[in-house]
Motif scaffolding. Structure first.
Motif, PDB file in Angstrom:
ATOM      1  N   SER A  91       4.875  -4.202  -6.447  1.00  0.00           N
ATOM      2  CA  SER A  91       4.515  -2.800  -6.647  1.00  0.00           C
ATOM      3  C   SER A  91       3.782  -2.616  -7.964  1.00  0.00           C
ATOM      4  O   SER A  91       4.092  -3.260  -8.972  1.00  0.00           O
ATOM      5  CB  SER A  91       5.770  -1.925  -6.621  1.00  0.00           C
ATOM      6  N   ASP A  92       2.807  -1.712  -7.971  1.00  0.00           N
ATOM      7  CA  ASP A  92       2.042  -1.441  -9.186  1.00  0.00           C
ATOM      8  C   ASP A  92       2.734  -0.464 -10.112  1.00  0.00           C
ATOM      9  O   ASP A  92       2.451  -0.442 -11.302  1.00  0.00           O
ATOM     10  CB  ASP A  92       0.653  -0.876  -8.817  1.00  0.00           C
ATOM     11  N   PHE A  93       3.643   0.375  -9.579  1.00  0.00           N
ATOM     12  CA  PHE A  93       4.265   1.360 -10.464  1.00  0.00           C
ATOM     13  C   PHE A  93       5.782   1.443 -10.324  1.00  0.00           C
ATOM     14  O   PHE A  93       6.425   2.124 -11.100  1.00  0.00           O
ATOM     15  CB  PHE A  93       3.653   2.762 -10.249  1.00  0.00           C
ATOM     16  N   HIS A  94       6.385   0.736  -9.334  1.00  0.00           N
ATOM     17  CA  HIS A  94       7.842   0.634  -9.303  1.00  0.00           C
ATOM     18  C   HIS A  94       8.260  -0.528 -10.204  1.00  0.00           C
ATOM     19  O   HIS A  94       9.027  -1.404  -9.831  1.00  0.00           O
ATOM     20  CB  HIS A  94       8.332   0.391  -7.859  1.00  0.00           C
ATOM     21  N   GLN A 114      -1.864   5.893 -12.174  1.00  0.00           N
ATOM     22  CA  GLN A 114      -2.581   5.079 -11.193  1.00  0.00           C
ATOM     23  C   GLN A 114      -1.830   4.996  -9.868  1.00  0.00           C
ATOM     24  O   GLN A 114      -1.808   3.968  -9.215  1.00  0.00           O
ATOM     25  CB  GLN A 114      -2.817   3.681 -11.761  1.00  0.00           C
ATOM     26  N   PHE A 115      -1.248   6.101  -9.464  1.00  0.00           N
ATOM     27  CA  PHE A 115      -0.484   6.122  -8.209  1.00  0.00           C
ATOM     28  C   PHE A 115      -1.408   5.947  -7.007  1.00  0.00           C
ATOM     29  O   PHE A 115      -2.493   6.514  -6.937  1.00  0.00           O
ATOM     30  CB  PHE A 115       0.272   7.438  -8.074  1.00  0.00           C
ATOM     31  N   SER A 116      -0.952   5.117  -6.055  1.00  0.00           N
ATOM     32  CA  SER A 116      -1.700   4.900  -4.827  1.00  0.00           C
ATOM     33  C   SER A 116      -0.733   4.802  -3.658  1.00  0.00           C
ATOM     34  O   SER A 116       0.324   4.165  -3.749  1.00  0.00           O
ATOM     35  CB  SER A 116      -2.523   3.610  -4.909  1.00  0.00           C
ATOM     36  N   ASP A 125       0.406   1.316  -2.468  1.00  0.00           N
ATOM     37  CA  ASP A 125       1.383   0.514  -3.191  1.00  0.00           C
ATOM     38  C   ASP A 125       2.346  -0.133  -2.202  1.00  0.00           C
ATOM     39  O   ASP A 125       2.730   0.476  -1.195  1.00  0.00           O
ATOM     40  CB  ASP A 125       2.155   1.404  -4.169  1.00  0.00           C
ATOM     41  N   SER A 126       2.751  -1.379  -2.474  1.00  0.00           N
ATOM     42  CA  SER A 126       3.552  -2.148  -1.513  1.00  0.00           C
ATOM     43  C   SER A 126       4.865  -1.463  -1.160  1.00  0.00           C
ATOM     44  O   SER A 126       5.265  -1.417   0.011  1.00  0.00           O
ATOM     45  CB  SER A 126       3.833  -3.552  -2.073  1.00  0.00           C
ATOM     46  N   LYS A 127       5.556  -0.921  -2.158  1.00  0.00           N
ATOM     47  CA  LYS A 127       6.850  -0.291  -1.879  1.00  0.00           C
ATOM     48  C   LYS A 127       6.675   0.993  -1.071  1.00  0.00           C
ATOM     49  O   LYS A 127       7.505   1.304  -0.205  1.00  0.00           O
ATOM     50  CB  LYS A 127       7.599  -0.003  -3.178  1.00  0.00           C
TER      51      LYS A 127
END
Length: 275
Positions: free
Chosen positions: A268-271, A211-213, A216-218
């Motif tokens: 962050s959604d993925f960090h 779900q990479f975008s 993303d905040s980071k």
């Protein structure tokens, strides 16, 4: 928790004594305190490096996947670069300011979890792309940190000159042109490192994260850092900006770096391993 925790505690104790020695030198122009602080700092670097090697041996990979490991590596980069710059350029008081920042990071890191990343998480992240991405990001942050310190020193000297506060301390800061040049050179080092880090990070995320975008905040704040420092370089090279305005821009850009290091991962959604 790493079995080398005792080494970290000894390191931060010696680090505090080193910073204290530099502080005494700053207040009293005490060369003996300066030399004592320098040798303590050299021992700190050796102990930091030993701690880093012990972590590598213990986890079987480069230790940079947890908040504790990441901030420790960041502090190690600052110490390493400050000693390197001091060796080649010999700017008095620079090592003091640099290691106030480095010590602050290590002190903050005392409150970070020392637990290792889970085996599943390590398997997901321990790839050449991700490790190089994270390592280059922290190297760029180290370069930006030193650029920030030179800009702070520039403003201090600027105010002392403006107030006609002539003293031995003023001479030991170095001249304005040297401080501005070194700040610029550190940013020149940091920008390509961050750019390459972002490229590698995006490639890795496209390959590994479902779900990479880019929203993303980071990721967004990392691009803000890149834009801020690229604009700084543009203003210096293309528009011939210099002096106080350029130093203030550099300091503002570093505040974005601090937000990225300490806060952006929380949203962050993925960090998710670095929050």
């Amino acid at each position: 928790m790493t079995n080398a925790s005792w080494l970290y505690d000894i390191t931060i104790l010696l680090y505090s004594l080193s910073v204290l020695g530099y502080f005494i030198d700053f207040l009293q122009n005490n060369r003996r305190a300066n030399q004592f602080a320098f040798w303590l700092l050299s021992i700190v670097w050796v102990l930091q490096t030993a701690f880093l090697v012990m972590q590598i041996i213990e986890i079987g990979g480069f230790p940079i996947l947890t908040p504790f490991e990441g901030l420790f590596f960041y502090a190690w980069v600052i110490v390493s670069l400050s000693l390197l710059i001091n060796w080649f350029f010999r700017v008095d008081f620079f090592v003091f300011f640099a290691n106030v920042l480095g010590f602050s990071i290590m002190a903050i890191n005392l409150f970070a979890t020392r637990e290792q990343a889970s085996s599943l998480l390590t398997e997901q992240l321990m790839s050449e792309l991700s490790i190089i991405h994270i390592t280059m990001a922290f190297l760029s942050y180290g370069a930006f940190s030193l650029s920030f310190i030179f800009s702070v020193m520039y403003l201090i000297v600027y105010q002392m000159l403006k107030g006609k506060k002539w003293s031995k301390r003023l001479r030991r800061f170095g001249d304005l042109s040297q401080l501005e040049k070194l700040s610029y050179l550190c940013s020149v080092l940091g920008v390509p490192l961050l750019l390459l880090s972002l490229i590698l990070g995006i490639v890795w995320a496209l390959l590994k994260v479902d779900q990479f975008s880019l929203l993303d905040s980071k990721v967004i704040i990392s691009f803000f850092v890149l834009i801020a420092y690229s604009t700084y370089l543009y203003q210096k090279v293309a528009r011939d900006m210099e002096g106080k305005s350029l130093a203030m821009w550099n300091i503002a850009a570093f505040l974005i770096v601090l937000v990225n290091v300490f806060f952006s991962g929380t949203f962050s959604d993925f960090h998710f391993w670095y929050v």
